[in-house]
Design a protein around this motif. Sequence first.
Motif, short mmCIF file in Angstrom:
data_model
loop_
_atom_site.label_atom_id
_atom_site.label_comp_id
_atom_site.label_asym_id
_atom_site.label_seq_id
_atom_site.Cartn_x
_atom_site.Cartn_y
_atom_site.Cartn_z
N ILE A 60 0.83 -1.20 0.00
CA ILE A 60 0.00 0.00 0.00
C ILE A 60 0.87 1.26 0.00
N SER A 61 1.99 1.21 0.70
CA SER A 61 2.87 2.38 0.78
C SER A 61 3.54 2.68 -0.56
N LEU A 62 3.85 1.65 -1.34
CA LEU A 62 4.52 1.85 -2.62
C LEU A 62 3.74 2.80 -3.54
N PRO A 63 2.47 2.50 -3.86
CA PRO A 63 1.74 3.44 -4.72
C PRO A 63 1.43 4.76 -4.05
N THR A 64 1.29 4.74 -2.72
CA THR A 64 0.98 5.99 -2.02
C THR A 64 2.10 7.00 -2.16
N VAL A 65 3.34 6.57 -1.97
CA VAL A 65 4.47 7.50 -2.09
C VAL A 65 4.68 7.92 -3.53
N GLY A 66 4.21 7.11 -4.47
CA GLY A 66 4.48 7.38 -5.87
C GLY A 66 3.46 8.23 -6.60
N ILE A 67 2.19 8.12 -6.24
CA ILE A 67 1.19 8.73 -7.12
C ILE A 67 0.35 9.84 -6.50
N LEU A 68 0.52 10.13 -5.22
CA LEU A 68 -0.34 11.17 -4.62
C LEU A 68 -0.21 12.51 -5.35
N ARG A 129 10.28 1.69 3.45
CA ARG A 129 10.97 1.05 2.31
C ARG A 129 10.31 1.40 0.98
N ALA A 130 9.13 1.98 1.06
CA ALA A 130 8.38 2.30 -0.16
C ALA A 130 9.13 3.27 -1.06
N LEU A 131 9.89 4.20 -0.47
CA LEU A 131 10.62 5.18 -1.28
C LEU A 131 11.58 4.48 -2.23
N LYS A 132 12.41 3.59 -1.71
CA LYS A 132 13.36 2.88 -2.56
C LYS A 132 12.63 1.95 -3.53
N GLY A 133 11.60 1.28 -3.03
CA GLY A 133 10.87 0.34 -3.87
C GLY A 133 10.20 1.01 -5.05
N TRP A 134 9.53 2.15 -4.78
CA TRP A 134 8.84 2.83 -5.88
C TRP A 134 9.82 3.50 -6.82
N THR A 135 10.94 3.99 -6.30
CA THR A 135 11.96 4.58 -7.16
C THR A 135 12.50 3.55 -8.14
N LEU A 136 12.81 2.36 -7.68
CA LEU A 136 13.28 1.29 -8.56
C LEU A 136 12.20 0.90 -9.57
N THR A 137 10.96 0.84 -9.10
CA THR A 137 9.84 0.51 -9.99
C THR A 137 9.72 1.56 -11.10
N THR A 138 9.84 2.82 -10.72
CA THR A 138 9.74 3.92 -11.68
C THR A 138 10.84 3.85 -12.73
N LEU A 193 11.04 13.36 -10.79
CA LEU A 193 10.05 12.57 -10.08
C LEU A 193 10.53 12.22 -8.68
N ILE A 194 11.79 11.81 -8.59
CA ILE A 194 12.35 11.42 -7.29
C ILE A 194 12.41 12.62 -6.35
N ILE A 195 12.94 13.73 -6.86
CA ILE A 195 13.17 14.90 -6.00
C ILE A 195 11.90 15.66 -5.66
N LEU A 196 11.04 15.87 -6.67
CA LEU A 196 9.87 16.73 -6.48
C LEU A 196 8.60 15.97 -6.08
N VAL A 197 8.58 14.67 -6.31
CA VAL A 197 7.36 13.90 -6.04
C VAL A 197 7.57 12.88 -4.92
N PHE A 198 8.49 11.96 -5.13
CA PHE A 198 8.62 10.84 -4.19
C PHE A 198 9.18 11.27 -2.83
N LEU A 199 10.27 12.06 -2.85
CA LEU A 199 10.89 12.45 -1.58
C LEU A 199 9.96 13.30 -0.70
N PRO A 200 9.33 14.36 -1.24
CA PRO A 200 8.42 15.13 -0.38
C PRO A 200 7.26 14.29 0.17
N THR A 201 6.70 13.44 -0.67
CA THR A 201 5.60 12.60 -0.21
C THR A 201 6.09 11.64 0.87
#
Length: 220
Positions: A60-68, A129-138, A193-201
Amino acid sequence: MKTSTSPAIPLWLKILYTAFMAVLIPVYWYHYGPTNFLYFCDIALLLTLVGVWIESPLLISLPTVGILIPQALWCVDFLVQLCGFKMTGMTAYMFDETKPLFLRGLSLFHGWLPFLLVYLVFKLGYDKRALKGWTLTTICLCLIAFFLLPKAGAVLADPNLPRNVDYVFGMDDAQPQTWMSAELYLVTWIVLLIILVFLPTHFVLKKICPTPEQAAAKHA
């Protein structure tokens, strides 16, 4: 002595979400083909489907950190287009009358999925762990889309097939961006995406959400 835990997510919600996915998956597959499921938002839908049933904080955390944030942008772009103006072009397909209204209506999940994910991550806890996981997925999804899938503006035998998946050629599916070379844009897109989207979220979710351990304790 073992202690039983109550489900964190209501059964009715699991069934309702599964019913929606049971409609969306075959309809999207028929109209858009399997590559459509390589979009970030569609990966988020699939991860959420599994996540709600096994009640996995990570899934659940993976998509949450990635798409909000991207989904918020989608909603704004949709409203701008609805008012007769153009912002990014990312929701232009929602106004394409050659596509069935029901098909376009299914895409309104972009509007409610972020709220569902926020609810779920508060129920299950945010797994950092979602940050690293979604970054690799992206990175994997963007490389696949850039090297293997049709670019923006590509002329296809079936016009419904996805082009410019995950916006690796620019924000407009009708034509690629011309600001810089395609390769430089791809790298820039991923970094932004990493700097402006994933990290702040990620930092906000870490701050306001319970950890998986804290969430699990509430249902023990």
